[in-house]
Design a protein around this motif. Structure first.
Motif, PDB file in Angstrom:
ATOM      1  N   ALA A   1      -3.220   3.938   2.144  1.00  0.00           N
ATOM      2  CA  ALA A   1      -2.903   2.959   1.110  1.00  0.00           C
ATOM      3  C   ALA A   1      -3.567   3.327  -0.211  1.00  0.00           C
ATOM      4  O   ALA A   1      -2.941   3.339  -1.261  1.00  0.00           O
TER       5      ALA A   1
ATOM      6  N   PRO B   1      10.125  -5.372  -2.878  1.00  0.00           N
ATOM      7  CA  PRO B   1       8.960  -4.501  -2.658  1.00  0.00           C
ATOM      8  C   PRO B   1       8.847  -3.448  -3.754  1.00  0.00           C
ATOM      9  O   PRO B   1       9.847  -3.025  -4.324  1.00  0.00           O
ATOM     10  N   ASP B   2       7.634  -3.074  -4.034  1.00  0.00           N
ATOM     11  CA  ASP B   2       7.390  -2.097  -5.079  1.00  0.00           C
ATOM     12  C   ASP B   2       6.106  -1.382  -4.723  1.00  0.00           C
ATOM     13  O   ASP B   2       5.207  -1.979  -4.148  1.00  0.00           O
ATOM     14  N   TRP B   3       6.047  -0.105  -5.078  1.00  0.00           N
ATOM     15  CA  TRP B   3       4.859   0.635  -4.644  1.00  0.00           C
ATOM     16  C   TRP B   3       3.611   0.293  -5.443  1.00  0.00           C
ATOM     17  O   TRP B   3       2.536   0.776  -5.149  1.00  0.00           O
TER      18      TRP B   3
ATOM     19  N   ARG C   1       2.545  -2.716  -5.368  1.00  0.00           N
ATOM     20  CA  ARG C   1       1.950  -3.730  -4.483  1.00  0.00           C
ATOM     21  C   ARG C   1       1.987  -3.198  -3.071  1.00  0.00           C
ATOM     22  O   ARG C   1       3.051  -3.034  -2.484  1.00  0.00           O
ATOM     23  N   LEU C   2       0.841  -2.891  -2.531  1.00  0.00           N
ATOM     24  CA  LEU C   2       0.808  -2.178  -1.272  1.00  0.00           C
ATOM     25  C   LEU C   2       0.192  -3.023  -0.165  1.00  0.00           C
ATOM     26  O   LEU C   2      -0.836  -3.641  -0.356  1.00  0.00           O
ATOM     27  N   VAL C   3       0.854  -3.040   0.973  1.00  0.00           N
ATOM     28  CA  VAL C   3       0.381  -3.873   2.076  1.00  0.00           C
ATOM     29  C   VAL C   3      -0.274  -3.029   3.161  1.00  0.00           C
ATOM     30  O   VAL C   3       0.259  -1.987   3.537  1.00  0.00           O
TER      31      VAL C   3
ATOM     32  N   THR D   1       6.745   9.114  -4.049  1.00  0.00           N
ATOM     33  CA  THR D   1       6.856   8.662  -5.436  1.00  0.00           C
ATOM     34  C   THR D   1       6.759   9.818  -6.427  1.00  0.00           C
ATOM     35  O   THR D   1       7.211   9.714  -7.539  1.00  0.00           O
TER      36      THR D   1
ATOM     37  N   ASN E   1      -2.419   5.881  -3.086  1.00  0.00           N
ATOM     38  CA  ASN E   1      -1.352   5.514  -4.020  1.00  0.00           C
ATOM     39  C   ASN E   1      -1.856   4.775  -5.253  1.00  0.00           C
ATOM     40  O   ASN E   1      -1.087   4.484  -6.147  1.00  0.00           O
TER      41      ASN E   1
ATOM     42  N   GLY F   1       2.985   8.636   0.800  1.00  0.00           N
ATOM     43  CA  GLY F   1       3.212   7.911  -0.453  1.00  0.00           C
ATOM     44  C   GLY F   1       3.352   8.824  -1.657  1.00  0.00           C
ATOM     45  O   GLY F   1       4.368   8.795  -2.358  1.00  0.00           O
TER      46      GLY F   1
END
Lengths: 268, 279
Positions: B155, B80-82, B84-86, B110, B158, B106
Motif C-alpha cells: 500500500a 475507486p481511485d488510486w 485512496r488506498l484500502v 499506474t 503508492n 501498484g
C-alpha cells in the motif's frame, strides 16, 4: 568409491526403503491384484461372465498387437481429441470470461447456453451429419462440443467467484480495465479454468470413442468396435485399456501445464 | 507528521447509508458527519458491526451514500481511485504473485514512477517491514503477520493521499499484533499521507491516533471526537504512561455508555453487561 559416496548410496537406499517399500505401497498393489483376481474369478466361476476374456488372455493379446497399426489409431483419435479441445478452448474461454465478467454478456449469452447444456453431447450425433459433409469434421465438431461446456462453465464460475477484495485492491492501485482482466481476474480464476480443461479433455475422449464407433473412419473407438465385430474380445479389452491410458495421459498433461502456469499453488 | 501538500482531507457530510437485505432495510449510518484531517492519523473506533467497514467503502468509492456527501479535498467521491488506498481486514495479497511482485503491482499499473525507482522503493519498503529475505515467496508461504506486513508495503509504495486501514491487524495473535503496530507507527510517522484507521481495540486506537473518533452502534454516528495528545514518535512503552491511562479511562467511559445504551435498545440483559463492564 569414497566413503562419502558410500554414505550417499546407503542414504539413498534408506530413502527408497522408507518411501517406496512400505505398507502403503503394498496396499496399493493389493488393490490392483484384488481387482484382477475378482475379474478372473467372475469369468471362470460364474456363468454370467464366462465369455469374457481373463486378464491372462488380455495380457497374451498384448503380444499379438500390431504396434504400428495401433499407434496410427491412437494418433488419429488424439488429433480429433486435441482438435476439438483446442477449438473448444479458443471459443469457450473468451465466452466464459465474457459471461463471468460482464452482466450484459451474461444476460445475452447465458440463458441460451443453459438451455442447450442439459442435452447430452452424444445426442447431437445425428444432427452433426447435417452440419458437416466430411466425417472428420463431424467427429471434431462432436469432440469440440464435449469440451465446450465444461470450459465455459468453469471459466465463468472461476471468474464470478473471485474474492471481491482482489479486484477492489487492484482498483485502489489504479489498474486499467484491461489490466484488471489480464493481471487480476484471469490469474485468480486460473485454478478453476484448469479444472474445466481437465473435465473437458475427459469428455472429448468420451465423444471421440462414441463418434468413431459409429463413423467407421479409424481411430481407437473404431478399432475397438472392429474387434468386437470379429469377436476378438481380448483385443477389445486391450483397446479399452489403451483408451483409458490415453485419457489419463491427457489429464496428466493438463496437470503438468497447470502446475507450470500456477507455480504459486504447488509450493509445498 | 508534516503534510507539505496539505492534501487528503476527507469530509463526511451528513451521510446516510442503508443496506437492503432480502426482506428488511437496515440503516447502517444515519446523518453521520466528521472530518479526517489531512496528514494526520485518525482512528475510528466502535463496537464491531457498527458500520466501520461501510465508512471505509464509502471513502474508497466501493459504495455510494444514499444521502449526504463524501468529499476528499472538496471533491465528491465517485468511484475507486488510486489516491485512496484500502488495506483490508485479513490479507488481500494476490496469491499468484510473489511478495516483491505484489508490492510492485501498484507502481507498474499506474506508471507514476519508473521501474527502477519502483524497484528501489519496493526493496526499501520490504526491508523496512522486515521481509527482505522473503521477497521471492508467495503469500501462502508467509505467516499471517508477514502477509500483513507485505500488505503495508504494497500500500505504502503508492504514496496514496489517503490510506484507509480496515482493521488490518485483526485476527493476529497479541504478540504479532503489537509488532505490527510498531512497524506501522514507524511507517506512518515517515509518511505524508492522511491515515484513517478502523479498529475495535481501544489500546490500538489510542496508541496510533492523533484524533480518535468514537462511533455509536448501528446506525453509526459520531459519538465523540477526541484529540490524542501523546507525544510522537511513539512506542509501545507509551501504553504505561499516565496520560495514556487517563485517555483510556475517558474512552472506556464513553464506550461503556454506548454499550449500555445499545443493550437497552435491543432489550437484552443489560444488567449483566453493565456489571460485566464495570469490573
Amino acid at each position: 568409491m569414497s566413503v562419502s559416496d558410500l554414505k550417499a548410496t546407503s542414504l539413498f537406499w534408506k530413502q527408497v526403503r522408507k518411501n517406496v517399500i512400505n505398507w502403503t505401497t503394498v496396499r496399493r498393489i493389493m488393490s490392483v491384484v484384488l481387482f484382477l483376481l475378482a475379474w478372473t474369478i467372475l469369468v471362470q466361476f460364474t456363468g454370467q461372465f464366462h465369455q469374457i476374456p481373463t486378464p491372462k488372455a488380455v495380457f497374451a493379446a498384448l503380444f499379438q498387437l500390431d504396434l504400428g497399426g495401433i499407434f496410427i489409431e491412437i494418433f488419429r483419435s488424439l488429433l480429433r481429441v486435441l482438435g476439438g479441445f483446442f477449438i473448444g478452448l479458443i471459443i469457450g474461454l473468451p465466452l466464459g470470461v465474457a459471461i463471468g465478467y460482464s452482466r450484459i454478456a451474461n444476460y445475452l449469452i447465458f440463458p441460451a447456453v443453459e438451455m442447450v447444456r442439459p442435452i447430452p453431447p452424444i445426442a447431437w450425433i445425428p444432427l452433426t451429419v447435417l452440419f458437416f459433409i466430411e466425417i472428420e469434421s463431424q467427429i471434431v465438431f462432436l469432440t469440440f462440443y464435449g469440451a465446450f461446456f465444461p470450459i465455459v462453465y468453469n471459466t465463468m464460475g472461476g471468474i464470478s467467484e473471485v474474492d471481491i477484495r482482489l479486484p477492489r485492491a487492484a482498483m485502489s492501485f489504479g489498474v486499467s480495465k484491461l489490466g484488471m482482466l489480464w493481471k487480476v481476474i484471469l490469474p485468480a480464476a486460473m485454478p478453476q479454468i484448469f479444472t474445466g480443461m481437465k473435465v473437458a479433455i475427459g469428455i472429448t475422449w468420451l465423444m471421440v470413442v462414441a463418434a468413431e464407433m459409429i463413423a467407421s473412419k479409424g481411430g481407437l473407438g473404431y478399432w475397438v468396435w472392429y474387434h468386437h465385430t470379429v469377436m476378438e474380445y481380448p483385443m477389445v479389452i486391450l483397446g479399452m485399456g489403451i483408451i483409458g491410458l490415453c485419457g489419463a495421459l491427457c489429464s496428466v498433461c493438463i496437470d503438468v501445464i497447470g502446475k507450470r502456469f500456477m507455480k504459486w499453488r504447488n509450493i509445498f | 507528521m508534516v503534510n507539505p501538500n496539505n492534501k487528503g482531507e476527507v469530509i463526511f457530510e451528513d451521510v446516510t447509508r442503508a443496506v437492503q437485505t432480502k426482506k428488511t432495510e437496515t440503516i447502517v449510518m444515519d446523518h453521520c458527519s466528521f472530518v479526517v484531517e489531512s496528514g494526520k492519523m485518525t482512528v475510528l473506533i466502535g463496537p464491531s458491526g457498527c458500520g466501520k467497514t461501510t465508512i471505509i467503502n464509502l471513502i474508497a468509492g466501493y459504495e455510494k451514500p444514499d444521502r449526504g456527501k463524501v468529499l476528499v479535498d472538496g471533491v465528491p467521491v465517485t468511484g475507486p481511485d488510486w489516491e485512496r488506498l484500502v488495506v483490508f481486514q485479513e490479507t488481500a495479497l494476490f496469491p499468484w504473485l510473489t511478495c516483491y511482485d505484489n508490492v510492485m503491482f501498484g507502481p507498474l499499473a499506474t506508471k507514476v514512477m519508473s521501474r527502477e525507482e519502483a524497484d528501489e522503493q519496493a526493496v526499501m519498503l520490504l526491508e523496512k517491514v522486515g521481509l527482505q529475505d522473503f521477497m521471492d515467496k508467495y503469500p501462502m508461504q508467509l505467516s499471517g503477520g508477514m502477509q500483513r506486513r507485505a500488505e503495508l508495503a504494497r500500500a505504502l509504495i503508492n504514496r496514496p493521499t489517503v490510506m484507509l486501514m480496515d482493521e488490518p491487524f485483526r485476527g493476529l495473535d497479541a504478540m504479532t499484533r503489537e509488532l505490527m503496530q510498531e512497524y506501522y507507527l514507524r511507517l506512518v510517522e515517515e509518511s505524508h499521507s492522511t491515515h484513517l484507521f478502523v479498529t475495535s481495540e481501544i489500546e490500538e486506537a489510542i496508541l496510533l491516533a492523533d484524533k480518535l473518533i468514537i462511533l455509536t452502534d448501528k446506525p453509526s454516528r459520531v459519538k465523540h471526537a477526541l484529540d490524542i495528545d501523546l507525544p510522537r514518535p511513539r512506542e509501545a512503552s507509551i501504553l504505561m504512561s499516565k496520560r495514556y491511562l487517563e485517555l483510556k479511562a475517558t474512552v472506556l467511559e464513553i464506550l461503556h455508555e454506548e454499550a449500555v445504551k445499545a443493550s437497552k435498545a435491543s432489550g437484552k440483559a443489560d444488567i449483566d453487561i453493565e456489571s460485566g463492564l464495570r469490573t
